[in-house]
Scaffold this motif. Sequence first.
Motif, PDB file in Angstrom:
ATOM      1  N   ASP A 154       0.818  -1.218   0.000  1.00 19.28           N
ATOM      2  CA  ASP A 154       0.000   0.000   0.000  1.00 19.28           C
ATOM      3  C   ASP A 154       0.848   1.263   0.000  1.00 19.28           C
ATOM      4  OD1 ASP A 154       0.835  -0.774   2.548  1.00 19.28           O
ATOM      5  OD2 ASP A 154      -0.797   0.232   3.577  1.00 19.28           O
ATOM      6  N   VAL A 155       2.169   1.116  -0.080  1.00 15.09           N
ATOM      7  CA  VAL A 155       3.024   2.314  -0.084  1.00 15.09           C
ATOM      8  C   VAL A 155       3.041   2.984  -1.459  1.00 15.09           C
ATOM      9  CG1 VAL A 155       4.564   1.574   1.772  1.00 15.09           C
ATOM     10  CG2 VAL A 155       5.133   1.015  -0.613  1.00 15.09           C
ATOM     11  N   HIS A 156       3.431   4.240  -1.444  1.00 16.93           N
ATOM     12  CA  HIS A 156       3.583   5.020  -2.680  1.00 16.93           C
ATOM     13  C   HIS A 156       4.812   4.527  -3.448  1.00 16.93           C
ATOM     14  CE1 HIS A 156       4.696   8.697  -4.963  1.00 16.93           C
ATOM     15  NE2 HIS A 156       3.397   8.913  -4.969  1.00 16.93           N
ATOM     16  N   THR A 157       4.832   4.720  -4.743  1.00 18.55           N
ATOM     17  CA  THR A 157       5.923   4.181  -5.575  1.00 18.55           C
ATOM     18  C   THR A 157       7.311   4.702  -5.146  1.00 18.55           C
ATOM     19  OG1 THR A 157       6.520   5.600  -7.360  1.00 18.55           O
ATOM     20  CG2 THR A 157       4.453   4.870  -7.496  1.00 18.55           C
ATOM     21  N   VAL A 158       7.350   5.843  -4.461  1.00 16.55           N
ATOM     22  CA  VAL A 158       8.653   6.383  -4.091  1.00 16.55           C
ATOM     23  C   VAL A 158       9.417   5.428  -3.170  1.00 16.55           C
ATOM     24  CG1 VAL A 158       7.782   7.731  -2.145  1.00 16.55           C
ATOM     25  CG2 VAL A 158       9.890   8.367  -3.215  1.00 16.55           C
ATOM     26  N   TRP A 159       8.703   4.609  -2.422  1.00 18.53           N
ATOM     27  CA  TRP A 159       9.386   3.645  -1.542  1.00 18.53           C
ATOM     28  C   TRP A 159      10.104   2.595  -2.377  1.00 18.53           C
ATOM     29  CZ3 TRP A 159       9.259   3.383   3.960  1.00 18.53           C
ATOM     30  CH2 TRP A 159       8.517   4.387   4.559  1.00 18.53           C
ATOM     31  N   VAL A 168      18.729  -1.436  -1.887  1.00 22.64           N
ATOM     32  CA  VAL A 168      18.218  -2.086  -0.673  1.00 22.64           C
ATOM     33  C   VAL A 168      17.155  -3.094  -1.126  1.00 22.64           C
ATOM     34  CG1 VAL A 168      16.849  -1.666   1.431  1.00 22.64           C
ATOM     35  CG2 VAL A 168      18.628  -0.045   0.768  1.00 22.64           C
ATOM     36  N   GLU A 169      17.207  -4.315  -0.572  1.00 16.35           N
ATOM     37  CA  GLU A 169      16.209  -5.311  -0.983  1.00 16.35           C
ATOM     38  C   GLU A 169      14.825  -4.867  -0.499  1.00 16.35           C
ATOM     39  OE1 GLU A 169      14.690  -9.818  -0.064  1.00 16.35           O
ATOM     40  OE2 GLU A 169      16.518  -9.113   0.937  1.00 16.35           O
ATOM     41  N   LEU A 170      13.873  -4.942  -1.430  1.00 12.99           N
ATOM     42  CA  LEU A 170      12.511  -4.497  -1.111  1.00 12.99           C
ATOM     43  C   LEU A 170      11.681  -5.710  -0.698  1.00 12.99           C
ATOM     44  CD1 LEU A 170      10.365  -2.223  -1.306  1.00 12.99           C
ATOM     45  CD2 LEU A 170       9.966  -2.974  -3.642  1.00 12.99           C
ATOM     46  N   LYS A 171      11.208  -5.696   0.540  1.00 12.91           N
ATOM     47  CA  LYS A 171      10.320  -6.789   0.966  1.00 12.91           C
ATOM     48  C   LYS A 171       8.918  -6.205   1.026  1.00 12.91           C
ATOM     49  CE  LYS A 171      13.331  -9.798   3.623  1.00 12.91           C
ATOM     50  NZ  LYS A 171      13.354 -10.529   4.893  1.00 12.91           N
ATOM     51  N   LEU A 172       8.231  -6.315  -0.100  1.00 15.65           N
ATOM     52  CA  LEU A 172       6.915  -5.696  -0.247  1.00 15.65           C
ATOM     53  C   LEU A 172       5.840  -6.742   0.063  1.00 15.65           C
ATOM     54  CD1 LEU A 172       6.053  -2.835  -1.242  1.00 15.65           C
ATOM     55  CD2 LEU A 172       5.653  -3.861  -3.462  1.00 15.65           C
ATOM     56  N   ILE A 173       5.038  -6.475   1.056  1.00 19.58           N
ATOM     57  CA  ILE A 173       4.043  -7.465   1.479  1.00 19.58           C
ATOM     58  C   ILE A 173       2.747  -7.248   0.700  1.00 19.58           C
ATOM     59  CG2 ILE A 173       2.688  -8.290   3.444  1.00 19.58           C
ATOM     60  CD1 ILE A 173       5.027  -7.119   5.186  1.00 19.58           C
ATOM     61  N   PRO A 424      -3.106  -2.370  -5.485  1.00 19.95           N
ATOM     62  CA  PRO A 424      -1.862  -3.130  -5.715  1.00 19.95           C
ATOM     63  C   PRO A 424      -2.004  -4.602  -5.330  1.00 19.95           C
ATOM     64  CG  PRO A 424      -1.641  -1.637  -3.834  1.00 19.95           C
ATOM     65  CD  PRO A 424      -2.989  -1.395  -4.413  1.00 19.95           C
ATOM     66  N   ALA A 425      -0.949  -5.372  -5.605  1.00 21.85           N
ATOM     67  CA  ALA A 425      -0.939  -6.810  -5.307  1.00 21.85           C
ATOM     68  C   ALA A 425      -1.209  -7.046  -3.819  1.00 21.85           C
ATOM     69  CB  ALA A 425       0.451  -7.373  -5.656  1.00 21.85           C
ATOM     70  N   ASN A 426      -2.008  -7.977  -3.456  1.00 19.84           N
ATOM     71  CA  ASN A 426      -2.819  -8.944  -4.168  1.00 19.84           C
ATOM     72  C   ASN A 426      -4.293  -8.545  -4.237  1.00 19.84           C
ATOM     73  OD1 ASN A 426      -0.743 -10.697  -4.639  1.00 19.84           O
ATOM     74  ND2 ASN A 426      -1.108 -11.937  -2.832  1.00 19.84           N
ATOM     75  N   ALA A 427      -4.551  -7.292  -4.438  1.00 21.73           N
ATOM     76  CA  ALA A 427      -5.947  -6.851  -4.484  1.00 21.73           C
ATOM     77  C   ALA A 427      -6.228  -6.225  -5.843  1.00 21.73           C
ATOM     78  CB  ALA A 427      -6.215  -5.874  -3.352  1.00 21.73           C
ATOM     79  N   GLU A 428      -5.551  -6.740  -6.876  1.00 21.79           N
ATOM     80  CA  GLU A 428      -5.661  -6.125  -8.213  1.00 21.79           C
ATOM     81  C   GLU A 428      -7.056  -6.236  -8.801  1.00 21.79           C
ATOM     82  OE1 GLU A 428      -3.556  -8.619  -7.494  1.00 21.79           O
ATOM     83  OE2 GLU A 428      -1.572  -8.284  -8.370  1.00 21.79           O
ATOM     84  N   ASP A 429      -7.860  -7.143  -8.249  1.00 19.91           N
ATOM     85  CA  ASP A 429      -9.201  -7.305  -8.822  1.00 19.91           C
ATOM     86  C   ASP A 429     -10.145  -6.186  -8.382  1.00 19.91           C
ATOM     87  OD1 ASP A 429      -8.812  -8.390  -6.277  1.00 19.91           O
ATOM     88  OD2 ASP A 429     -10.702  -9.496  -6.391  1.00 19.91           O
ATOM     89  N   VAL A 430      -9.685  -5.330  -7.488  1.00 19.61           N
ATOM     90  CA  VAL A 430     -10.563  -4.240  -7.015  1.00 19.61           C
ATOM     91  C   VAL A 430     -10.228  -2.949  -7.767  1.00 19.61           C
ATOM     92  CG1 VAL A 430     -11.352  -2.958  -4.991  1.00 19.61           C
ATOM     93  CG2 VAL A 430     -10.535  -5.320  -4.722  1.00 19.61           C
ATOM     94  N   ALA A 431     -11.177  -2.485  -8.575  1.00 17.91           N
ATOM     95  CA  ALA A 431     -10.982  -1.212  -9.299  1.00 17.91           C
ATOM     96  C   ALA A 431     -11.765  -0.125  -8.570  1.00 17.91           C
ATOM     97  CB  ALA A 431     -11.477  -1.337 -10.731  1.00 17.91           C
TER      98      ALA A 431
END
Length: 481
Positions: A154-159, A168-173, A424-431
């Motif tokens: 749920d973070v902004h793309t700047v992260w 830095v390795e990104l651990k995006l949940i 974003p992932a894993n809620a891509e089905d929600v527009a």
Amino acid sequence: MSKIEREHTTTYGSRYFTKPVPKYEMPEEGMPARAAYQIIHDELNLDGNPSLNLASFVTTWMEPEADKLIMESIGKNYVDNDEYPQTEVIQNRVVNMLARLFNAPKEANSIGSGTIGSSESIMLGLLAHKWTWKKRREAEGKPTDKPNIVMGADVHTVWEKFALYFDVELKLIPLKKNVCKTTETEITKVMSSFSCISGLNEDIYTVSAEDIITQVDENTIAVGTVVGTTFTGQMDPIEEINTALLEIKETKGWDIPIHVDGASGGFILPFLYPDIKWDFRLEQVRSINVSGHKYGLVYPGVGWLIFKDRTDLPEELIFNINYLGGIMPNYSLNFSKGSSTIIAQYYNLIRLGMKGYKQIMENMQENAHYLASKLNGTKKFEVINKSITFPIVTAQLQNSEFSAFHLSEKLRQKGWIVPAYTLPANAEDVAVLRMVVKESFSKDMVEMLFNDIMDSIKKLEQSTEERIEYIDGKENPTLLY
Ligand SMILES: Cc1ncc(COP(=O)(O)O)c(C=O)c1O
């Protein structure tokens, strides 16, 4: 490219210029100021109307006195603090005010700086945490080659940019829908988020403390959290994440700081929900960013980064520059930057005070609630962020044969800019459609928008042709921030 595309053709008869003006190479001869103004002014008419732009969080209106101060300081370069010492003094006052607003402990020696926006603030905040982690590891004789950062999708793309640019390795949940119902045991997971406290049956698209805890390790430089996510306007459960990290500190000895991205929420929570703990009252929260140009109510070009304590910013990252006269400490990514937005921020803080900001926030909140209730009442939408903690309305279409993208497109024809995007992932089905309610967006404007939404829906429902054209065709367009 055709000749027409390459040149500004003569307009207004020969009043301003008689020959076409090239668009992509510098013209040999200049032109009178009025002519240059007219060409550019006319072209800019094609831009959207900022007052109807519900996509952007950015301030589109300030008081005339603020405009005056801005114009008076527009030619001052902030970085020349030796020549313009008062701007730096003013910046430091703002940093002090914000550190207090974010409840920095009295005994702490908080520091911070003005930036061009939250993106720069986030990069600088995280860079400081990377260095602190590296220095600690080096002192312990441990490897420093695998730093990682943990955060929700749920973070902004700047992260993500930070992780890429600073290696830095990104651990995006990935997100999963946490339904906030007080009756379920599951709920304890998200209990500290405001919507749960308010007992609303809200789908929460943020991370949970458990998600974070399973990902952190000794190489984690920081945990990223957001108040007022770009996607749904919800907030991560920061108090719980803090508790979990404190437990880890005690049991495993990993001292993992939290950086809070308060780009939009940082100027809302202190005024509307002073009791929610998301800031420096929490032990692991070591740095916070906020966009002055969002709910700080200043025009684009100003953000803030506040460290809880001086020790959170390694000395090695501060550059002392001497070529502008005098020695000046500097922690920034860019060099030159206008002073005017910093001055405008100070103007707002002293002009409005705590009471003034609170009133404006309450007013925006009320208008956002009004919009949400109108949309809910139609049964054609489901508002996702039901609690409207922040003045942002994110809504999903219900039982509709056309998509959110289609409705967004239709509204654009009427001048409204209401972005549609998938989560974003894993809620891509929600527009969803997102409407950011700003200070200048009155109840009258809500009424006008609502009427245009209903009119657009009616037209879409009538128009089978349009439906067929759009139903699958549209990819997730770039989200406007
Ligand atoms: C949550 C969040 N973080 C960071 C940013 C980037 O902020 P800025 O545009 O001030 O650089 C945004 C922009 O909308 C945002 O919503």
